[in-house]
Design an enzyme around this catalytic site. Structure first.
Site, mmCIF file in Angstrom:
data_model
loop_
_atom_site.group_PDB
_atom_site.id
_atom_site.type_symbol
_atom_site.label_atom_id
_atom_site.label_comp_id
_atom_site.label_asym_id
_atom_site.label_seq_id
_atom_site.Cartn_x
_atom_site.Cartn_y
_atom_site.Cartn_z
ATOM 1 C CE1 TYR A 138 7.743 7.677 1.875
ATOM 2 C CE2 TYR A 138 9.463 6.224 1.032
ATOM 3 C CZ TYR A 138 8.679 6.672 2.075
ATOM 4 O OH TYR A 138 8.842 6.118 3.306
ATOM 5 C CE LYS A 189 -4.980 15.416 8.899
ATOM 6 N NZ LYS A 189 -5.472 15.136 10.268
ATOM 7 C CG ASP A 221 -5.659 12.473 12.582
ATOM 8 O OD1 ASP A 221 -6.383 11.869 11.754
ATOM 9 O OD2 ASP A 221 -5.963 13.592 13.044
ATOM 10 C CG ASP A 245 7.727 4.618 5.847
ATOM 11 O OD1 ASP A 245 8.259 3.484 5.896
ATOM 12 O OD2 ASP A 245 8.268 5.644 6.295
ATOM 13 C CG ASP A 249 8.287 1.166 10.847
ATOM 14 O OD1 ASP A 249 8.290 0.409 9.844
ATOM 15 O OD2 ASP A 249 9.324 1.685 11.311
HETATM 16 C C1 IPM Z 1 10.397 0.819 4.319
HETATM 17 C C2 IPM Z 1 11.604 1.674 4.602
HETATM 18 C C3 IPM Z 1 11.946 2.441 3.339
HETATM 19 C C4 IPM Z 1 10.778 3.361 3.044
HETATM 20 C C5 IPM Z 1 13.264 3.216 3.413
HETATM 21 C C6 IPM Z 1 14.443 2.309 3.726
HETATM 22 C C7 IPM Z 1 13.531 3.988 2.155
HETATM 23 O O1 IPM Z 1 11.348 2.496 5.688
HETATM 24 O O2 IPM Z 1 10.487 -0.045 3.430
HETATM 25 O O3 IPM Z 1 9.377 1.003 4.959
HETATM 26 O O4 IPM Z 1 10.683 4.463 3.602
HETATM 27 O O5 IPM Z 1 9.930 2.959 2.238
HETATM 28 MG MG MG Z 2 9.500 2.112 6.671
#
Ligand code: IPM
Ligand code: MG
Length: 355
Positions: A138, A189, A221, A245, A249
């Site tokens: 990042y 990884k 993975d 990240d 999700d």
């Molecule tokens: C998160 C989001 C952010 C990230 C974006 C909005 C930059 O996806 O907080 O997970 O990638 O960290």
């Molecule tokens: Mg995110």
């Protein structure tokens, strides 16, 4: 205590208003704080041409805690990277050194049938992802898009971690595990990446200081697969920025709705930024449809981690459980036989359930 409230874009403002409502209901009853609000993200770009105006950064820097909504929207997708709303949250994380991102994913008993996975796979699920938030690909340099001699264009980013950065997030992971079921799974990884090889080495070394925690390592993975196959095998997962990240999700969807999940991003001293993980959801913005529970639960995390008010935090969480048990559901978690409500009515219900 001073709270900087940064609602941002899309549903951000709507859900943060409900979290503020809950905080206001607690004020006086043993809880003292001041709130100041400032624009961020697309809203700030529209007003001033900068997604993170100087005054907003200053407010966030001076505050004891930050309550953050969401940033981003299709209107801003064509802007150069430094003007994009997402850049505001990335900069805030970096400037305030908020390196430890705690993302709990737990299934409320009332919502076990809201997941796309079978209830018997997710019932009782309670995991915590500890994601490193200020390093990795990042922020790694060099990065860019360049033209090679051949005339071909190449995009490149750099994944990098120092042993110091790995050490401090490893400690955060172990400390979190100590307060829970004492299992820590470090995700990397290491079979392919040098960065991950160092990661694994450093996490293992730090692990020697935490004899009470059972440490395991898993390739990312495989971790993505195991989260779907048998998510309850995990207690705490510690991982880097990029992998975290993606996995967070994925983990959020095990719980049925991303609209339920709070997060905390902490520095070394417990100062924190608290945000729902769902983002700005432009498609439902301004319609009183968004689920405010993630924002309300983020405020609870703030009370716990930055205010050291465990009992008040628990009280908010119990109120959320109560409204779910009473059948209140926003559209994202609605099922037949429950009571469909909007953003504001859900916030009111939580306030009423505080008792
Ligand atoms: C998160 C989001 C952010 C990230 C974006 C909005 C930059 O996806 O907080 O997970 O990638 O960290
Ligand atoms: Mg995110």
């Amino acid at each position: 205590m001073k709270i900087a409230v940064l609602p941002g874009d899309g549903v951000g403002a709507e859900v943060i208003a409900e979290a503020v409502k809950v905080l206001a209901a607690l004020k006086g009853r043993g809880l003292a704080f001041e709130i100041e609000q400032a624009p961020i993200g697309g809203a700030a770009y529209d007003a001033s041409g900068d997604p993170l105006p100087e005054a907003t950064l200053e407010l966030a820097t001076k505050a004891d805690a930050i309550l953050f909504g969401a940033v981003g929207g299709p209107r801003y997708d064509a802007l150069p990277r430094e003007k994009r709303p997402e850049n505001a949250i990335l900069r805030l994380r970096k400037e305030l050194n908020l390196f430890a991102n705690l993302r709990p994913a737990s299934v409320f008993a009332e919502l076990a049938d809201a997941s796309t996975l079978r209830p018997e796979v997710v019932a009782g699920l309670d995991i915590l992802i500890v994601r490193e938030l200020t390093g990795d690909i990042y922020f790694g340099r060099p990065r860019g898009i360049r033209k090679l001699k051949s005339g071909v264009r190449e995009g490149f980013d750099t994944m990098r971690y120092t042993d110091e950065e790995i050490r401090r997030i490893a400690h955060a992971g172990f400390r979190a595990a100590l307060k829970r079921n004492r299992k820590l799974c470090s995700v990397d990884k290491a079979n392919v990446l040098e960065t991950s090889q160092l990661w694994r080495e450093v996490v293992s070394t730090v692990g020697k200081e935490y004899a009470a925690v059972e440490l395991t390592h898993m390739y990312v993975d495989n971790a993505a697969m195991q989260l779907l196959k048998n998510p309850r095998q995990f207690d705490v997962i510690v991982t880097g920025n990029m992998f975290g990240d993606i996995l967070s999700d994925e983990a959020s969807m095990l719980t049925g709705s991303i609209g339920m999940l709070p997060s905390a991003s902490l520095d070394e001293k417990g100062k924190g930024l608290y945000e729902p993980i769902h983002g700005s959801a432009p498609d439902i913005a301004g319609k009183d449809l968004a689920n405010p529970l993630a924002a309300i639960l983020s405020a609870a995390m703030m009370l716990r981690h930055s205010f050291d008010q465990e009992r008040v935090a628990a009280r908010v969480e119990i109120a959320v459980k109560k409204v779910l048990a009473q059948g209140y559901r926003t559209a994202d978690i609605f099922r037949r036989g429950t009571r469909r409500v909007g953003t504001r009515e859900m916030g009111d219900a939580v306030v009423a359930a505080l008792g």
